[in-house]
Motif scaffolding. Structure first.
Motif, mmCIF file in Angstrom:
data_model
loop_
_atom_site.group_PDB
_atom_site.id
_atom_site.type_symbol
_atom_site.label_atom_id
_atom_site.label_comp_id
_atom_site.label_asym_id
_atom_site.label_seq_id
_atom_site.Cartn_x
_atom_site.Cartn_y
_atom_site.Cartn_z
ATOM 1 N N ALA A 179 -4.883 -0.103 -17.720
ATOM 2 C CA ALA A 179 -3.720 -0.995 -17.740
ATOM 3 C C ALA A 179 -2.577 -0.395 -16.925
ATOM 4 C CB ALA A 179 -3.265 -1.244 -19.172
ATOM 5 N N TYR A 180 -2.476 0.939 -16.934
ATOM 6 C CA TYR A 180 -1.423 1.607 -16.160
ATOM 7 C C TYR A 180 -1.686 1.499 -14.656
ATOM 8 C CZ TYR A 180 -0.070 3.535 -20.648
ATOM 9 O OH TYR A 180 0.327 3.676 -21.955
ATOM 10 N N VAL A 181 -2.929 1.200 -14.293
ATOM 11 C CA VAL A 181 -3.274 0.948 -12.889
ATOM 12 C C VAL A 181 -3.068 -0.532 -12.575
ATOM 13 C CG1 VAL A 181 -5.131 1.002 -11.182
ATOM 14 C CG2 VAL A 181 -4.938 2.837 -12.886
ATOM 15 N N TYR A 182 -3.436 -1.393 -13.505
ATOM 16 C CA TYR A 182 -3.402 -2.835 -13.276
ATOM 17 C C TYR A 182 -1.973 -3.374 -13.120
ATOM 18 C CZ TYR A 182 -3.707 -7.821 -14.253
ATOM 19 O OH TYR A 182 -3.567 -9.182 -14.185
ATOM 20 N N TYR A 183 -1.092 -3.027 -14.028
ATOM 21 C CA TYR A 183 0.237 -3.636 -14.033
ATOM 22 C C TYR A 183 1.106 -3.298 -12.820
ATOM 23 C CZ TYR A 183 -0.570 -5.652 -18.605
ATOM 24 O OH TYR A 183 -1.076 -6.407 -19.630
ATOM 25 N N PRO A 184 1.026 -2.094 -12.251
ATOM 26 C CA PRO A 184 1.868 -1.826 -11.064
ATOM 27 C C PRO A 184 1.337 -2.410 -9.746
ATOM 28 C CG PRO A 184 1.298 0.224 -12.228
ATOM 29 C CD PRO A 184 0.432 -0.865 -12.754
ATOM 30 N N ILE A 185 0.145 -3.013 -9.766
ATOM 31 C CA ILE A 185 -0.455 -3.516 -8.527
ATOM 32 C C ILE A 185 0.481 -4.463 -7.762
ATOM 33 C CG2 ILE A 185 -2.282 -5.038 -7.623
ATOM 34 C CD1 ILE A 185 -4.225 -3.608 -9.523
ATOM 35 N N PRO A 186 1.135 -5.462 -8.412
ATOM 36 C CA PRO A 186 2.032 -6.339 -7.639
ATOM 37 C C PRO A 186 3.156 -5.573 -6.949
ATOM 38 C CG PRO A 186 1.610 -7.278 -9.789
ATOM 39 C CD PRO A 186 1.036 -5.903 -9.802
ATOM 40 N N PHE A 187 3.664 -4.533 -7.601
ATOM 41 C CA PHE A 187 4.725 -3.729 -6.993
ATOM 42 C C PHE A 187 4.232 -3.079 -5.702
ATOM 43 C CE2 PHE A 187 6.510 0.545 -6.441
ATOM 44 C CZ PHE A 187 7.831 0.211 -6.174
ATOM 45 N N PHE A 188 3.040 -2.451 -5.767
ATOM 46 C CA PHE A 188 2.496 -1.780 -4.583
ATOM 47 C C PHE A 188 2.147 -2.785 -3.480
ATOM 48 C CE2 PHE A 188 1.472 1.536 -7.802
ATOM 49 C CZ PHE A 188 2.265 2.543 -7.254
ATOM 50 N N LEU A 189 1.647 -3.959 -3.867
ATOM 51 C CA LEU A 189 1.338 -4.988 -2.873
ATOM 52 C C LEU A 189 2.614 -5.494 -2.201
ATOM 53 C CD1 LEU A 189 -1.441 -7.080 -4.666
ATOM 54 C CD2 LEU A 189 -1.720 -5.438 -2.801
ATOM 55 N N THR A 190 3.695 -5.586 -2.982
ATOM 56 C CA THR A 190 4.981 -6.001 -2.412
ATOM 57 C C THR A 190 5.482 -4.968 -1.407
ATOM 58 O OG1 THR A 190 5.542 -7.182 -4.445
ATOM 59 C CG2 THR A 190 7.361 -6.653 -2.963
ATOM 60 N N VAL A 191 5.347 -3.694 -1.769
ATOM 61 C CA VAL A 191 5.759 -2.624 -0.849
ATOM 62 C C VAL A 191 4.915 -2.677 0.422
ATOM 63 C CG1 VAL A 191 5.850 -0.124 -0.517
ATOM 64 C CG2 VAL A 191 6.648 -1.127 -2.670
ATOM 65 N N LEU A 192 3.594 -2.822 0.259
ATOM 66 C CA LEU A 192 2.703 -2.896 1.415
ATOM 67 C C LEU A 192 2.963 -4.149 2.251
ATOM 68 C CD1 LEU A 192 -0.640 -1.700 -0.224
ATOM 69 C CD2 LEU A 192 0.750 -0.444 1.438
ATOM 70 N N GLY A 193 3.485 -5.192 1.598
ATOM 71 C CA GLY A 193 3.806 -6.433 2.302
ATOM 72 C C GLY A 193 5.231 -6.466 2.803
ATOM 73 N N PHE A 194 5.809 -5.291 3.015
ATOM 74 C CA PHE A 194 7.157 -5.148 3.593
ATOM 75 C C PHE A 194 8.236 -5.740 2.693
ATOM 76 C CE2 PHE A 194 4.004 -6.094 6.937
ATOM 77 C CZ PHE A 194 3.848 -4.813 7.443
ATOM 78 N N GLY A 195 7.938 -5.790 1.390
ATOM 79 C CA GLY A 195 8.919 -6.295 0.432
ATOM 80 C C GLY A 195 9.230 -7.769 0.607
ATOM 81 N N GLY A 196 8.377 -8.472 1.328
ATOM 82 C CA GLY A 196 8.616 -9.893 1.577
ATOM 83 C C GLY A 196 9.669 -10.148 2.639
ATOM 84 N N ASN A 197 10.071 -9.106 3.349
ATOM 85 C CA ASN A 197 11.093 -9.227 4.392
ATOM 86 C C ASN A 197 10.453 -9.788 5.665
ATOM 87 O OD1 ASN A 197 12.946 -8.711 6.532
ATOM 88 N ND2 ASN A 197 13.939 -7.149 5.270
ATOM 89 N N HIS A 198 10.787 -11.023 5.997
ATOM 90 C CA HIS A 198 10.163 -11.699 7.143
ATOM 91 C C HIS A 198 10.576 -11.071 8.476
ATOM 92 C CE1 HIS A 198 8.369 -14.827 4.703
ATOM 93 N NE2 HIS A 198 9.527 -14.974 4.063
ATOM 94 N N ILE A 199 11.780 -10.524 8.519
ATOM 95 C CA ILE A 199 12.240 -9.907 9.770
ATOM 96 C C ILE A 199 11.426 -8.655 10.077
ATOM 97 C CG2 ILE A 199 14.199 -8.786 10.912
ATOM 98 C CD1 ILE A 199 16.017 -10.660 9.245
ATOM 99 N N VAL A 200 11.252 -7.821 9.040
ATOM 100 C CA VAL A 200 10.456 -6.597 9.214
ATOM 101 C C VAL A 200 9.021 -6.962 9.543
ATOM 102 C CG1 VAL A 200 9.581 -4.531 8.059
ATOM 103 C CG2 VAL A 200 11.951 -5.246 7.698
ATOM 104 N N MET A 201 8.486 -7.952 8.806
ATOM 105 C CA MET A 201 7.103 -8.380 9.056
ATOM 106 C C MET A 201 6.950 -8.906 10.478
ATOM 107 S SD MET A 201 4.769 -11.066 6.865
ATOM 108 C CE MET A 201 5.149 -10.250 5.329
ATOM 109 N N GLY A 202 7.931 -9.676 10.949
ATOM 110 C CA GLY A 202 7.889 -10.198 12.316
ATOM 111 C C GLY A 202 7.884 -9.094 13.351
ATOM 112 N N ASN A 203 8.651 -8.032 13.082
ATOM 113 C CA ASN A 203 8.665 -6.878 13.989
ATOM 114 C C ASN A 203 7.303 -6.206 14.069
ATOM 115 O OD1 ASN A 203 11.368 -7.262 14.576
ATOM 116 N ND2 ASN A 203 12.083 -5.855 12.983
ATOM 117 N N TYR A 204 6.638 -6.087 12.914
ATOM 118 C CA TYR A 204 5.301 -5.477 12.899
ATOM 119 C C TYR A 204 4.293 -6.361 13.624
ATOM 120 C CZ TYR A 204 6.210 -1.422 9.976
ATOM 121 O OH TYR A 204 6.649 -0.207 9.507
ATOM 122 N N PHE A 205 4.445 -7.681 13.486
ATOM 123 C CA PHE A 205 3.554 -8.599 14.200
ATOM 124 C C PHE A 205 3.737 -8.461 15.709
ATOM 125 C CE2 PHE A 205 2.445 -10.689 10.282
ATOM 126 C CZ PHE A 205 1.254 -11.348 10.556
#
Length: 198
Positions: free
Chosen positions: A129-155
């Motif tokens: 459970a300690y692995v399962y619950y933080p998954i959205p947090f890590f996915l958000t970090v890996l997804g640039f925090g949802g910042n479209h400007i940063v994501m656009g720069n990486y694209f």
């Protein structure tokens, strides 16, 4: 809980929202748009079928429809990665199969002594459970925090060929996380606690 019929009607917005988001990721494809539409039509017909199946309990039919609306909402999120592997039927089947495996894994987990999602109050939480619950947090970090400007720069820096599979994988993993959560909630509520029968 409020009026199940009104909740069901409002619930149709969830899969519509995710469908509108993923239909253009990575590119619009008529075939996948038709699959998305087909799933939504089945979802629209579901309350009719369930009311026929449970004629004396419309509340149950509506609440089951809400459950399937949540599943459709998350299932649509798998479509971008499935489209990335367009033409690779084996990989596509594996991706769809894994989604269904997560669904059944959550139900199996709820039948264990200490489930990951919503264990009984007197039970010690599993280590997983300690692995399962933080998954959205890590996915958000890996997804640039949802910042479209940063994501656009990486694209721009790495190109669509690298970034589109990367972003689609993050969305897919989040959908798997949600499927596990929703399936666990549904099993605990509908089966273990018999909420639909109350």
């Amino acid at each position: 809980m409020g009026n199940p019929f009104k909740i069901m009607i409002m619930g149709y917005l969830l899969p519509l929202l995710s469908a509108a988001m993923v239909v253009f990721i990575p590119d619009y494809d008529y075939t996948y748009a038709m699959w998305i539409a087909a799933v939504y039509v089945i979802l629209l017909l579901m309350p009719i079928v369930l009311v026929i199946r449970f004629p004396s309990n419309r509340r149950k039919a509506y609440l089951l429809t809400v459950t399937y609306q949540l599943y459709a909402f998350t299932f649509y999120m798998a479509f971008p990665l499935i489209k990335v592997f367009s033409g690779e039927i084996v990989y596509q089947l594996l991706l769809v199969g894994f989604i269904f495996a997560v669904f059944f894994l959550a139900r199996f987990d709820q039948r264990t002594e200490v489930p990951v999602v919503f264990p009984d109050n007197n039970r010690k939480v599993k280590w997983i459970a300690y692995v399962y619950y933080p998954i959205p947090f890590f996915l958000t970090v890996l997804g640039f925090g949802g910042n479209h400007i940063v994501m656009g720069n990486y694209f721009e820096r790495f190109g669509d060929a690298i970034m589109m599979p990367y972003v689609s994988t993050i969305i897919y993993l989040f959908s798997c996380w949600l499927i596990f959560l929703f399936s666990s909630m549904a099993y605990k509520s509908h089966v273990k606690e018999g909420y639909l029968e109350k």
